[in-house]
Structure formats: structure tokens, C-alpha cells
Design a protein around this motif. Sequence first.
Motif, PDB file in Angstrom:
ATOM      1  N   HIS A   1       0.811  -1.215   0.000  1.00 45.59           N
ATOM      2  CA  HIS A   1       0.000   0.000   0.000  1.00 45.59           C
ATOM      3  C   HIS A   1       0.847   1.270   0.000  1.00 45.59           C
ATOM      4  CE1 HIS A   1      -3.331   2.719   1.077  1.00 45.59           C
ATOM      5  NE2 HIS A   1      -2.450   3.281   1.876  1.00 45.59           N
ATOM      6  N   HIS A   2       1.706   1.439   0.987  1.00 49.72           N
ATOM      7  CA  HIS A   2       2.414   2.714   1.135  1.00 49.72           C
ATOM      8  C   HIS A   2       3.381   3.002  -0.015  1.00 49.72           C
ATOM      9  CE1 HIS A   2       0.615   3.705   4.948  1.00 49.72           C
ATOM     10  NE2 HIS A   2       0.956   2.527   5.437  1.00 49.72           N
ATOM     11  N   PRO A   3       4.221   2.030  -0.423  1.00 52.00           N
ATOM     12  CA  PRO A   3       5.089   2.321  -1.566  1.00 52.00           C
ATOM     13  C   PRO A   3       4.305   2.667  -2.836  1.00 52.00           C
ATOM     14  CG  PRO A   3       5.892   0.393  -0.391  1.00 52.00           C
ATOM     15  CD  PRO A   3       4.554   0.720   0.188  1.00 52.00           C
ATOM     16  N   VAL A   4       3.194   1.966  -3.081  1.00 51.38           N
ATOM     17  CA  VAL A   4       2.394   2.250  -4.270  1.00 51.38           C
ATOM     18  C   VAL A   4       1.740   3.618  -4.165  1.00 51.38           C
ATOM     19  CG1 VAL A   4       0.323   1.580  -5.564  1.00 51.38           C
ATOM     20  CG2 VAL A   4       1.978  -0.149  -4.858  1.00 51.38           C
ATOM     21  N   SER A   5       1.160   3.924  -3.014  1.00 46.05           N
ATOM     22  CA  SER A   5       0.502   5.210  -2.817  1.00 46.05           C
ATOM     23  C   SER A   5       1.475   6.369  -3.030  1.00 46.05           C
ATOM     24  CB  SER A   5      -0.084   5.268  -1.403  1.00 46.05           C
ATOM     25  OG  SER A   5      -0.700   6.519  -1.175  1.00 46.05           O
TER      26      SER A   5
END
Length: 291
Positions: free
Chosen positions: A211-215
Motif C-alpha cells: 500500500h504505502h510504496p504504491v501510494s
Amino acid sequence: MPRLSEVIAALENLWPAERAESWDAVGTVVGDPEQEVTRVLFAVDPVQEIVEEAVKLGAGLLVTHHPLYLRGTTTVAASTFKGRVVHTLIKNDIALHVAHTNADTADPGVSDALAGALDLRVVRPLVPDPSDPEGRRGLGRVCELDHPLTVREFAARAAERLPATTQGIRAAGDPEALVRTVAVSGGSGDSLFDHVRAAGVDAFLTADLRHHPVSEFIADRAHGAHPPLALLDAAHWATEWPWCELAATQLDEISDRRGWGLRVHVSRTVTDPWTAHAASNTTSSSMGAPN
């Protein structure tokens, strides 16, 4: 019929152990070098289900992409699931050989097979191996499509061409953006985002995106000076399974050339761990309780 040591030598020539990452655990895990081999089975995961398949097939060698003991162990007791794998292999005279990160960066390797499954033309490695003077080995591949597709259409192609899994294909970014160039990397790929940015591609297909790396990646592309870039997330197993077919073909060619007469098989057993998927109701509000 060749001895196991002869077949392993051929596999080591394809995927030298010294080209594996320092943290990796590749090579022969179980097997008597002097035993004769007539059948070989390729698979992604060295799990009990695959080992039982090798037993039924009468294989003398199981070659997997994923290691059995990546972090070491203090026991191979049959009361543990990995110990049971070892016991089953030894009782049935089946050797186990692993080609992991040394197969990822090979020429051809895991990402070449992934690109081939998606009908992409490989241009160059995403992360070149500095020890390769020809610039063909390395992690991931930068590719071109035969004709532009939207992100939505390319995701549909991936869902159609890769082995079916519960997850399917997830996409981040504008679904209608055009894709002409793609970076691909079999297995977990969000550690490669910096290389993907530098490659100047329109999309990146890999697995295990968090989630966080993609966001952060999508937000950076949307508000930065660079063109938008779509991310496509497939199941880990599905992105690496095409390598099994490639590897089997390579061993088949070696067997024919040397007159071994090996019978080489690829497991089609789905060992992706996810078994069910419940789609969200996209017509309802994403927040709040229903009235």
C-alpha cells in the motif's frame, strides 16, 4: 541415462550459484549425485503438494524456483511441513535443486519468461548486471508492446495470459492511459521503483506491491515533473510460473543435444496461497454504514 551430478552440472551452467544474491539459498538441497535421472519436474514452490506430484510422476529430480530453507533450520523432523518434504523426497529417491535469484537475472531468466507470456518484446534489463559485458543479464526487463494498449486493456491481457489465480491483476493509475513500454519483474518488485522511474516506461508489472510504496509512487508521478506511470500487481506465483516452462525447454534442449532422453515436465498445480476473493460492491458508498 544421466547421473544426477551430470544434470545438476547442466543446470548450474544455466544458472550459476555464484550469481545468486548473498542472502539466497540456491543449489541442490537433497539428492545422491550418483543416482540416475530419467524424469524431471519443474515447479515454483517446493511444497508437499508438488513433491507428491513428483512421486506420482516418477521424477528423479524436482527443480523449483523458491528455496525450501531460505533462512536455515535446526530440524528436518517429519513433524514439520518442510521436514516432511525432505523425508518424502529422500524416501522416494527424488533430488531437489533450487534456482532462485540466479534464475531471476539469467539470460534468459524469470522476467524474460514473464515478458514472453505477455507477448512483449524485451529491450534490455531493468537493472543490468555489471558483470555482464553484453548487457543482457540483470533483474527485470524493459519491454515494448506490439501496439499501444490502455492500462485497462493491458491488465486484461495480463489476466488472460498469466496463470489464473484468485487475485487476478490489480492496477494503479489512470485506467485509460496509453501503454507503449513496460517494465516487468517476476516476484516481489516494489524495491525496484527507482529503476522503474529511471527507465521512462509507461507501466510496471510485478507482484507483492504494498500500500504505502504504491501510494507514494503514484502520488509522486501525479504531482511531479514526470509523466504518469501505471502499476500492475499480479500474484507472485503467476509472475514466476512462466519461467518453469522456459527452464524445462532449456533442459529439454540440453537432453536432446547430449542424448540423455530425459522426460521433462512442468507442474501446473497452482500453489499460490490465496484461495478465495470477494469483490467489493463498487456501486455503494466506500464509507459509512448503510441506511
